[in-house]
Scaffold this motif. Structure first.
Motif, PDB file in Angstrom:
ATOM      1  N   LEU A   1      13.857  11.403 -14.532  1.00  0.00           N
ATOM      2  CA  LEU A   1      13.702  11.409 -13.077  1.00  0.00           C
ATOM      3  C   LEU A   1      12.538  10.513 -12.654  1.00  0.00           C
ATOM      4  CD1 LEU A   1      14.413  12.533 -10.264  1.00  0.00           C
ATOM      5  CD2 LEU A   1      12.838  14.432 -10.728  1.00  0.00           C
ATOM      6  N   ALA A   2      11.411  10.633 -13.353  1.00  0.00           N
ATOM      7  CA  ALA A   2      10.249   9.788 -13.050  1.00  0.00           C
ATOM      8  C   ALA A   2      10.566   8.321 -13.314  1.00  0.00           C
ATOM      9  CB  ALA A   2       9.042  10.234 -13.873  1.00  0.00           C
ATOM     10  N   LEU A   3      11.309   8.059 -14.373  1.00  0.00           N
ATOM     11  CA  LEU A   3      11.687   6.682 -14.689  1.00  0.00           C
ATOM     12  C   LEU A   3      12.560   6.100 -13.581  1.00  0.00           C
ATOM     13  CD1 LEU A   3      11.589   4.458 -16.910  1.00  0.00           C
ATOM     14  CD2 LEU A   3      13.779   5.358 -17.701  1.00  0.00           C
ATOM     15  N   PHE A   4      13.519   6.882 -13.104  1.00  0.00           N
ATOM     16  CA  PHE A   4      14.372   6.435 -12.000  1.00  0.00           C
ATOM     17  C   PHE A   4      13.540   6.173 -10.743  1.00  0.00           C
ATOM     18  CE2 PHE A   4      17.264   7.464  -8.397  1.00  0.00           C
ATOM     19  CZ  PHE A   4      18.186   6.445  -8.592  1.00  0.00           C
ATOM     20  N   ALA A   5      12.582   7.049 -10.478  1.00  0.00           N
ATOM     21  CA  ALA A   5      11.702   6.868  -9.314  1.00  0.00           C
ATOM     22  C   ALA A   5      10.838   5.622  -9.457  1.00  0.00           C
ATOM     23  CB  ALA A   5      10.822   8.105  -9.126  1.00  0.00           C
ATOM     24  N   MET A   6      10.391   5.327 -10.685  1.00  0.00           N
ATOM     25  CA  MET A   6       9.623   4.097 -10.892  1.00  0.00           C
ATOM     26  C   MET A   6      10.509   2.873 -10.687  1.00  0.00           C
ATOM     27  SD  MET A   6       6.438   4.460 -11.285  1.00  0.00           S
ATOM     28  CE  MET A   6       5.902   2.905 -11.997  1.00  0.00           C
ATOM     29  N   GLY A   7      11.800   3.007 -10.987  1.00  0.00           N
ATOM     30  CA  GLY A   7      12.725   1.925 -10.686  1.00  0.00           C
ATOM     31  C   GLY A   7      12.807   1.667  -9.182  1.00  0.00           C
ATOM     32  N   ILE A   8      12.817   2.758  -8.390  1.00  0.00           N
ATOM     33  CA  ILE A   8      12.814   2.619  -6.927  1.00  0.00           C
ATOM     34  C   ILE A   8      11.513   1.956  -6.471  1.00  0.00           C
ATOM     35  CG2 ILE A   8      12.826   3.885  -4.748  1.00  0.00           C
ATOM     36  CD1 ILE A   8      14.562   6.000  -6.125  1.00  0.00           C
ATOM     37  N   HIS A   9      10.402   2.411  -7.034  1.00  0.00           N
ATOM     38  CA  HIS A   9       9.088   1.826  -6.728  1.00  0.00           C
ATOM     39  C   HIS A   9       9.095   0.322  -6.987  1.00  0.00           C
ATOM     40  CE1 HIS A   9       5.446   0.289  -8.764  1.00  0.00           C
ATOM     41  NE2 HIS A   9       4.760   0.909  -7.820  1.00  0.00           N
ATOM     42  N   SER A  10       9.595  -0.085  -8.143  1.00  0.00           N
ATOM     43  CA  SER A  10       9.615  -1.498  -8.506  1.00  0.00           C
ATOM     44  C   SER A  10      10.594  -2.285  -7.645  1.00  0.00           C
ATOM     45  CB  SER A  10       9.982  -1.648  -9.988  1.00  0.00           C
ATOM     46  OG  SER A  10       9.004  -1.043 -10.809  1.00  0.00           O
ATOM     47  N   THR A  11      11.662  -1.646  -7.204  1.00  0.00           N
ATOM     48  CA  THR A  11      12.632  -2.310  -6.340  1.00  0.00           C
ATOM     49  C   THR A  11      11.992  -2.743  -5.028  1.00  0.00           C
ATOM     50  OG1 THR A  11      14.474  -1.051  -7.267  1.00  0.00           O
ATOM     51  CG2 THR A  11      14.814  -2.021  -5.102  1.00  0.00           C
ATOM     52  N   PHE A  12      11.151  -1.889  -4.456  1.00  0.00           N
ATOM     53  CA  PHE A  12      10.532  -2.213  -3.172  1.00  0.00           C
ATOM     54  C   PHE A  12       9.315  -3.122  -3.325  1.00  0.00           C
ATOM     55  CE2 PHE A  12      13.258   1.197  -1.872  1.00  0.00           C
ATOM     56  CZ  PHE A  12      13.622   0.838  -0.583  1.00  0.00           C
TER      57      PHE A  12
ATOM     58  N   ARG B   1       0.829  -1.218   0.000  1.00  0.00           N
ATOM     59  CA  ARG B   1       0.000   0.000   0.000  1.00  0.00           C
ATOM     60  C   ARG B   1       0.861   1.265   0.000  1.00  0.00           C
ATOM     61  NH1 ARG B   1      -2.547  -3.890   3.449  1.00  0.00           N
ATOM     62  NH2 ARG B   1      -4.466  -4.626   2.464  1.00  0.00           N
ATOM     63  N   ILE B   2       1.949   1.237   0.758  1.00  0.00           N
ATOM     64  CA  ILE B   2       2.846   2.396   0.785  1.00  0.00           C
ATOM     65  C   ILE B   2       3.464   2.620  -0.593  1.00  0.00           C
ATOM     66  CG2 ILE B   2       5.006   3.285   1.748  1.00  0.00           C
ATOM     67  CD1 ILE B   2       4.293   1.780   4.355  1.00  0.00           C
ATOM     68  N   VAL B   3       3.915   1.539  -1.211  1.00  0.00           N
ATOM     69  CA  VAL B   3       4.542   1.633  -2.530  1.00  0.00           C
ATOM     70  C   VAL B   3       3.557   2.146  -3.571  1.00  0.00           C
ATOM     71  CG1 VAL B   3       5.500   0.231  -4.407  1.00  0.00           C
ATOM     72  CG2 VAL B   3       6.324  -0.095  -2.079  1.00  0.00           C
ATOM     73  N   LYS B   4       2.312   1.695  -3.493  1.00  0.00           N
ATOM     74  CA  LYS B   4       1.322   2.140  -4.484  1.00  0.00           C
ATOM     75  C   LYS B   4       0.934   3.598  -4.263  1.00  0.00           C
ATOM     76  CE  LYS B   4       0.611  -0.287  -7.222  1.00  0.00           C
ATOM     77  NZ  LYS B   4       1.519  -0.670  -8.333  1.00  0.00           N
ATOM     78  N   ASN B   5       0.988   4.072  -3.037  1.00  0.00           N
ATOM     79  CA  ASN B   5       0.791   5.510  -2.799  1.00  0.00           C
ATOM     80  C   ASN B   5       1.895   6.310  -3.492  1.00  0.00           C
ATOM     81  OD1 ASN B   5      -1.504   5.227  -1.208  1.00  0.00           O
ATOM     82  ND2 ASN B   5      -0.370   5.153   0.715  1.00  0.00           N
ATOM     83  N   ALA B   6       3.125   5.807  -3.364  1.00  0.00           N
ATOM     84  CA  ALA B   6       4.256   6.500  -3.989  1.00  0.00           C
ATOM     85  C   ALA B   6       4.115   6.519  -5.511  1.00  0.00           C
ATOM     86  CB  ALA B   6       5.561   5.818  -3.589  1.00  0.00           C
ATOM     87  N   GLU B   7       3.554   5.465  -6.076  1.00  0.00           N
ATOM     88  CA  GLU B   7       3.409   5.406  -7.533  1.00  0.00           C
ATOM     89  C   GLU B   7       2.555   6.558  -8.063  1.00  0.00           C
ATOM     90  OE1 GLU B   7       1.749   2.478 -11.101  1.00  0.00           O
ATOM     91  OE2 GLU B   7       1.775   1.767  -9.030  1.00  0.00           O
ATOM     92  N   ILE B   8       1.530   6.915  -7.323  1.00  0.00           N
ATOM     93  CA  ILE B   8       0.660   8.021  -7.765  1.00  0.00           C
ATOM     94  C   ILE B   8       1.459   9.316  -7.855  1.00  0.00           C
ATOM     95  CG2 ILE B   8      -1.347   9.424  -7.162  1.00  0.00           C
ATOM     96  CD1 ILE B   8      -2.541   6.926  -5.833  1.00  0.00           C
ATOM     97  N   LEU B   9       2.298   9.585  -6.840  1.00  0.00           N
ATOM     98  CA  LEU B   9       3.106  10.803  -6.843  1.00  0.00           C
ATOM     99  C   LEU B   9       4.129  10.782  -7.987  1.00  0.00           C
ATOM    100  CD1 LEU B   9       3.754  11.148  -2.996  1.00  0.00           C
ATOM    101  CD2 LEU B   9       2.033  12.339  -4.379  1.00  0.00           C
ATOM    102  N   ILE B  10       4.738   9.626  -8.199  1.00  0.00           N
ATOM    103  CA  ILE B  10       5.737   9.517  -9.271  1.00  0.00           C
ATOM    104  C   ILE B  10       5.101   9.763 -10.627  1.00  0.00           C
ATOM    105  CG2 ILE B  10       7.301   7.925 -10.461  1.00  0.00           C
ATOM    106  CD1 ILE B  10       7.617   6.511  -7.677  1.00  0.00           C
ATOM    107  N   MET B  11       3.910   9.221 -10.827  1.00  0.00           N
ATOM    108  CA  MET B  11       3.253   9.372 -12.123  1.00  0.00           C
ATOM    109  C   MET B  11       2.761  10.801 -12.362  1.00  0.00           C
ATOM    110  SD  MET B  11       3.477   6.747 -14.079  1.00  0.00           S
ATOM    111  CE  MET B  11       5.174   6.917 -13.570  1.00  0.00           C
TER     112      MET B  11
END
Length: 437
Positions: free
Chosen positions: A112-123, A85-95
């Motif tokens: 920058l957004a692509l790098f952040a999505m990489g962090i999202h996918s990592t977790f 749930r935390i990760v999916k909250n972050a996805e909204i901000l990244i997008m």
């Protein structure tokens, strides 16, 4: 034979499946929109385009290398559903940031957004596999892993197609991606809704593996990564499985990075053909993921890995042979219908499909092996160690690809790198099969 379809009717599997599906869909919707916009709407130079594709791939992969140790520790130490749930909250901000980049044609913001999505996918990455042994029976894990992998690539297909469609050309020849920007935000919001239904997956309390790092958090990124990889890779069967998976993803990184510039510069075709290539690859992996579960009848094993890797290499070699002799575009880039009307165009598509089917058959049992041969309390960290090694080889592959392009190697010739790597993957698969007997 274990029927895995029944899992789609259970809450212990369906919410994580849908959440993963939408996450993969959005990853590829954004990445495809970004790449199509940059390749066809911003850059006008073959070397710049190939370099951008490689850099974008490296930026997405880098967080897996840097942060997987932390993500694995967090997933094993806390409720995995809460982390989802935390990760999916972050996805909204990244997008939201990614959408701004698409609208403004801002390459720095897009990267920058692509790098952040990489962090999202990592977790999120360790959770999608590590949660399965907690919610599924042992004889359901291979089927569940296959469904996750198949669903992921069907999502890649959908996101790829939509990402290509939503980058539109104006009458003056320029490109815009406003609809793609809206779509990535909407999908992120739906993914967060689905993530709310994932059942709790509290930390397990199995017996620890001797030599494995003690449970808890080590926030020192470098030390935690080295400790985790060393502790995992000294176990022979895990070493072989992780190295085999890593070579698969390194090959995939080279192929995925080169699809758009390969289509444009080697085949003289437009973004509709690039979308077809990415979609074909996605469908093929999904088919292979389901087929191997049927062949193995729900039993985890690596007996099909060597043949699958060799088939990948043979299909890649045939793809290289056909692309090397491809006729150049006369004036304008060929659209989908013009490309498919050329002799042997369908053989190129079938080669890609063959590569992908063999790839799905190769990698799915290896992931199931990783999650069923360690205690449940260690599964997320085992997957995290795998992700570190995977990403290291993927980054290395993209760096080699970038250097090769700068040195004058064509995108078509880069396919030979993939063919050679398939031999190593086949050898590793064979060694793993022997170790499992």
């Amino acid at each position: 034979m274990q029927d895995s379809a029944h899992l789609l009717r259970t809450r212990r599997f369906l919410p994580i499946f849908v959440t993963q599906f939408l996450g993969a869909f959005n990853d590829n919707l954004f990445r495809t929109s970004m790449v199509m916009l940059v390749i066809y709407g911003i850059y006008r130079d073959a070397e710049q385009e190939a370099t951008f594709s490689a850099i974008a791939g490296g930026l997405f992969i880098a967080p897996f290398f840097l942060l997987s140790a932390l993500s694995g520790q967090l997933a094993d130490a806390h409720d995995k559903a809460l982390i989802v749930r935390i990760v999916k909250n972050a996805e909204i901000l990244i997008m939201l940031a990614g959408a701004a980049g698409l609208i403004l044609h801002s390459i720095p913001l897009l990267l920058l957004a692509l790098f952040a999505m990489g962090i999202h996918s990592t977790f999120f990455g360790p959770i999608k596999y590590a949660i399965l042994p907690q919610h599924l029976e042992r004889d359901e894990v291979l089927g569940g892993t296959g469904l996750i992998e198949a669903g992921t690539y069907i999502a890649i297909l959908g996101g790829t197609i939509l990402g290509g469609i939503l980058v539109l050309q104006r009458p003056d020849g320029s490109y815009h991606a406003e609809w793609a920007a809206l779509a990535v935000i909407l999908v992120a919001a739906i993914g967060r809704f689905a993530g709310g239904f994932v059942p709790a997956a509290l930390p397990a309390h199995d017996k620890e593996i001797p030599g494995f790092p003690a449970r808890g958090m080590d926030w020192h990124i470098l030390r935690a990564s080295i400790t985790l990889v060393k502790a995992t890779m000294h176990i022979p069967r895990l070493f072989l499985a992780i190295m085999a998976i890593s070579f698969f993803w390194a090959m995939g990184a080279v192929l995925a990075a080169q699809f758009p510039p390969l289509v444009k510069n080697a085949l003289g075709a437009d973004q509709t053909v690039a979308t077809l290539f990415l979609a074909t690859f996605s469908v093929g992996v999904a088919i292979g993921s389901i087929a191997v579960n049927r062949l193995l009848k729900g039993k985890v094993g690596a007996q099909y890995a060597p043949a699958s890797a060799l088939l990948m290499g043979l299909f890649v070699l045939d793809l290289y042979r056909r692309i090397k002799g491809w006729p150049a575009a006369e004036v304008e880039l060929r659209d989908l219908s013009a490309f498919l009307a050329l002799p042997n165009a369908w053989m190129i598509v079938l080669d890609l499909l063959g590569v992908a089917i063999a790839g799905g058959m190769f990698v799915v049992p290896l992931y199931a092996f990783l999650t069923t041969t360690v205690p449940k309390a260690e599964t997320a960290r085992t997957i995290a160690a795998n992700n570190i090694v995977n990403s290291g080889l993927m980054v290395a592959a993209t760096l080699i690809l970038t250097a090769a392009v700068q040195a004058g190697v064509t995108v078509a010739d880069s396919l030979l790198i993939v063919a050679l790597a398939s031999l190593v993957a086949a050898w590793l698969g064979w060694k793993l099969h022997l170790a499992c007997d």
